[in-house]
Motif scaffolding. Structure first.
Motif, mmCIF file in Angstrom:
data_model
loop_
_atom_site.group_PDB
_atom_site.id
_atom_site.type_symbol
_atom_site.label_atom_id
_atom_site.label_comp_id
_atom_site.label_asym_id
_atom_site.label_seq_id
_atom_site.Cartn_x
_atom_site.Cartn_y
_atom_site.Cartn_z
ATOM 1 N N PHE A 36 20.766 34.638 39.520
ATOM 2 C CA PHE A 36 21.609 33.607 40.143
ATOM 3 C C PHE A 36 22.251 34.056 41.448
ATOM 4 O O PHE A 36 22.814 33.243 42.180
ATOM 5 C CB PHE A 36 22.744 33.258 39.168
ATOM 6 N N CYS A 37 22.195 35.361 41.720
ATOM 7 C CA CYS A 37 23.089 35.961 42.732
ATOM 8 C C CYS A 37 22.482 35.927 44.134
ATOM 9 O O CYS A 37 21.370 36.409 44.346
ATOM 10 C CB CYS A 37 23.376 37.402 42.322
ATOM 11 N N PHE A 39 23.385 37.659 46.811
ATOM 12 C CA PHE A 39 23.241 39.024 47.359
ATOM 13 C C PHE A 39 21.941 39.624 46.821
ATOM 14 O O PHE A 39 21.149 40.225 47.542
ATOM 15 C CB PHE A 39 24.433 39.896 46.947
ATOM 16 N N ARG A 42 18.619 38.501 48.340
ATOM 17 C CA ARG A 42 18.197 39.167 49.593
ATOM 18 C C ARG A 42 17.156 40.246 49.304
ATOM 19 O O ARG A 42 16.133 40.347 49.983
ATOM 20 C CB ARG A 42 19.400 39.867 50.236
ATOM 21 N N PRO A 61 25.653 41.098 35.128
ATOM 22 C CA PRO A 61 26.600 42.087 35.666
ATOM 23 C C PRO A 61 28.025 41.886 35.157
ATOM 24 O O PRO A 61 28.858 42.788 35.262
ATOM 25 C CB PRO A 61 26.518 41.872 37.181
ATOM 26 N N TYR A 62 28.292 40.705 34.609
ATOM 27 C CA TYR A 62 29.654 40.444 34.112
ATOM 28 C C TYR A 62 29.935 41.204 32.823
ATOM 29 O O TYR A 62 31.077 41.395 32.444
ATOM 30 C CB TYR A 62 29.857 38.935 33.917
ATOM 31 N N VAL A 77 25.143 43.453 40.693
ATOM 32 C CA VAL A 77 23.741 43.315 41.090
ATOM 33 C C VAL A 77 23.726 42.891 42.561
ATOM 34 O O VAL A 77 24.664 42.231 43.003
ATOM 35 C CB VAL A 77 22.987 42.261 40.240
ATOM 36 N N SER A 90 23.228 45.132 48.559
ATOM 37 C CA SER A 90 22.061 44.353 48.993
ATOM 38 C C SER A 90 21.497 44.769 50.348
ATOM 39 O O SER A 90 20.290 44.984 50.483
ATOM 40 C CB SER A 90 22.392 42.856 48.985
ATOM 41 N N SER A 243 34.439 36.571 39.026
ATOM 42 C CA SER A 243 33.630 37.636 39.625
ATOM 43 C C SER A 243 34.488 38.396 40.631
ATOM 44 O O SER A 243 35.519 37.888 41.094
ATOM 45 C CB SER A 243 32.422 37.037 40.337
ATOM 46 N N GLU A 244 34.039 39.593 40.977
ATOM 47 C CA GLU A 244 34.788 40.403 41.955
ATOM 48 C C GLU A 244 34.881 39.652 43.288
ATOM 49 O O GLU A 244 35.926 39.676 43.943
ATOM 50 C CB GLU A 244 34.102 41.767 42.144
ATOM 51 N N ALA A 245 33.777 38.977 43.668
ATOM 52 C CA ALA A 245 33.776 38.224 44.932
ATOM 53 C C ALA A 245 34.785 37.073 44.864
ATOM 54 O O ALA A 245 35.561 36.859 45.803
ATOM 55 C CB ALA A 245 32.379 37.691 45.219
ATOM 56 N N PRO A 256 33.820 42.536 47.949
ATOM 57 C CA PRO A 256 33.373 43.928 47.734
ATOM 58 C C PRO A 256 31.853 44.077 47.766
ATOM 59 O O PRO A 256 31.145 43.135 47.552
ATOM 60 C CB PRO A 256 33.906 44.261 46.342
HETATM 61 N N1 GSH Z 1 28.334 43.678 48.314
HETATM 62 C C1 GSH Z 1 27.481 43.482 47.158
HETATM 63 C C2 GSH Z 1 26.042 43.411 47.654
HETATM 64 O O1 GSH Z 1 25.831 42.987 48.797
HETATM 65 O O2 GSH Z 1 25.134 43.810 46.913
HETATM 66 C C3 GSH Z 1 27.898 42.230 46.394
HETATM 67 C C4 GSH Z 1 27.101 42.020 45.112
HETATM 68 C C5 GSH Z 1 27.784 41.023 44.160
HETATM 69 O O3 GSH Z 1 28.931 40.598 44.375
HETATM 70 N N2 GSH Z 1 27.077 40.672 43.079
HETATM 71 C C6 GSH Z 1 27.654 39.797 42.077
HETATM 72 C C7 GSH Z 1 27.984 40.584 40.822
HETATM 73 O O4 GSH Z 1 27.247 41.452 40.415
HETATM 74 C C8 GSH Z 1 26.744 38.675 41.614
HETATM 75 S S1 GSH Z 1 26.468 37.522 42.910
HETATM 76 N N3 GSH Z 1 29.106 40.253 40.202
HETATM 77 C C9 GSH Z 1 29.599 40.852 39.006
HETATM 78 C C10 GSH Z 1 31.104 40.883 39.024
HETATM 79 O O5 GSH Z 1 31.706 40.400 39.989
HETATM 80 O O6 GSH Z 1 31.691 41.395 38.061
#
Ligand code: GSH
Length: 256
Positions: A36-37, A39, A42, A61-62, A77, A90, A243-245, A256
């Motif tokens: 779904f992601c 990043f 890419r 990843p959650y 991820v 990414s 999510s962290e984002a 992040p």
């Molecule tokens: N800066 C990272 C990249 O460019 O790879 C961002 C990756 C990212 O935020 N991945 C998300 C994730 O794994 C999914 S879209 N989230 C799990 C979480 O936030 O706990």
């Protein structure tokens, strides 16, 4: 004790499921992916564009499972294992594929040092200006927040659009600036349906550029069914995602 974000559809669907099925055999490169992601997409697009052999492994990843934290301590991820060694982030992964597989074409970064740096400048602009504005518009709950983020996004995309030589960023060849933007561009319909976003407002040929990226074969092959994605984006649209984002955008921090 998990977070609601964990309850995502467990696997890729649609075209992306077919691509996953073709990449189950053991390879030097293991791609730890979240279907779904953006990043993540890419890296997936780069792998598909270049025809690099890879083994696809789905990760939620959650859940922050230990086996995955051993690969990416950030618990995000995309990540890869290459000949048993782990890497993540990414854009760093996309550049790594260029360096580690020099014989696999197309090359997604130009060979000329100036052109290479120029592409990186606009990837940096994508990271610092386009993606944050995109996510602020997605998560914004008030009209004021959404209006401000929408204008910010139009301005940031407009600057990039001015630099697009056409049909792709660097000209005839699809490259890393295109890869860096394609996953968000392919999700713009969410902003159009839910946030009054209109790609025609960006100007400088953005709508046409968007169409070219969104219909690129590698983008289609790595895209899952819209209804599965919608469930995830609904949580962002209600600003409930954990999510962290999502937390970073909510707190006014850098993603992040
Ligand atoms: N800066 C990272 C990249 O460019 O790879 C961002 C990756 C990212 O935020 N991945 C998300 C994730 O794994 C999914 S879209 N989230 C799990 C979480 O936030 O706990």
């Amino acid at each position: 004790m998990g977070i609601p974000d964990e309850n995502i559809h467990p696997t890729a669907t649609g075209n992306a499921a077919k691509t996953v099925a073709e990449h189950q055999a053991k390879q030097d490169l293991v791609f730890y992916s979240g279907w779904f992601c953006p990043f993540n997409q890419r890296v997936w697009i780069s792998l598909e564009e270049k025809g690099i052999p890879y083994q696809y492994k789905e990760v939620n990843p959650y859940k922050k499972e230990k086996h995955f934290l051993d690969i990416n301590p950030k618990g995000l991820v995309p990540a890869i294992e290459y000949q048993g060694k782990a890497l993540y982030e990414s854009l760093i992964l996309c550049e790594f594929l260029e360096d580690a597989y020099p014989d696999y074409k197309p090359h997604l970064l130009p060979t000329d040092p100036f052109e290479r740096a120029h592409a990186r400048l606009w990837i940096d602009h994508t990271t610092k200006a386009i993606i944050p504005a995109w996510h602020r518009l997605l998560q914004g709950q008030t009209k004021e927040q959404q209006d401000a983020a929408r204008q910010e996004l139009y301005a940031a995309q407009g600057k990039l659009a001015q630099e697009v030589k056409g049909p792709y960023f660097a000209g005839e060849e699809f490259g890393l600036v295109d890869v860096a933007n394609a996953p968000w561009v392919a999700r713009e319909y969410i902003l159009a349906e839910q946030r009054g976003y209109d790609s025609a407002q960006v100007g400088n040929g953005w709508s046409e550029y968007v169409e070219r990226l969104a219909t690129r074969e590698s983008v289609g092959k790595t895209t899952s069914e819209e209804d599965k994605l919608q469930v995830i984006y609904d949580r962002y649209l209600r600003d409930e995602a954990q999510s962290e984002a999502a937390k970073a955008i909510r707190a006014g921090r850098v993603i992040p």
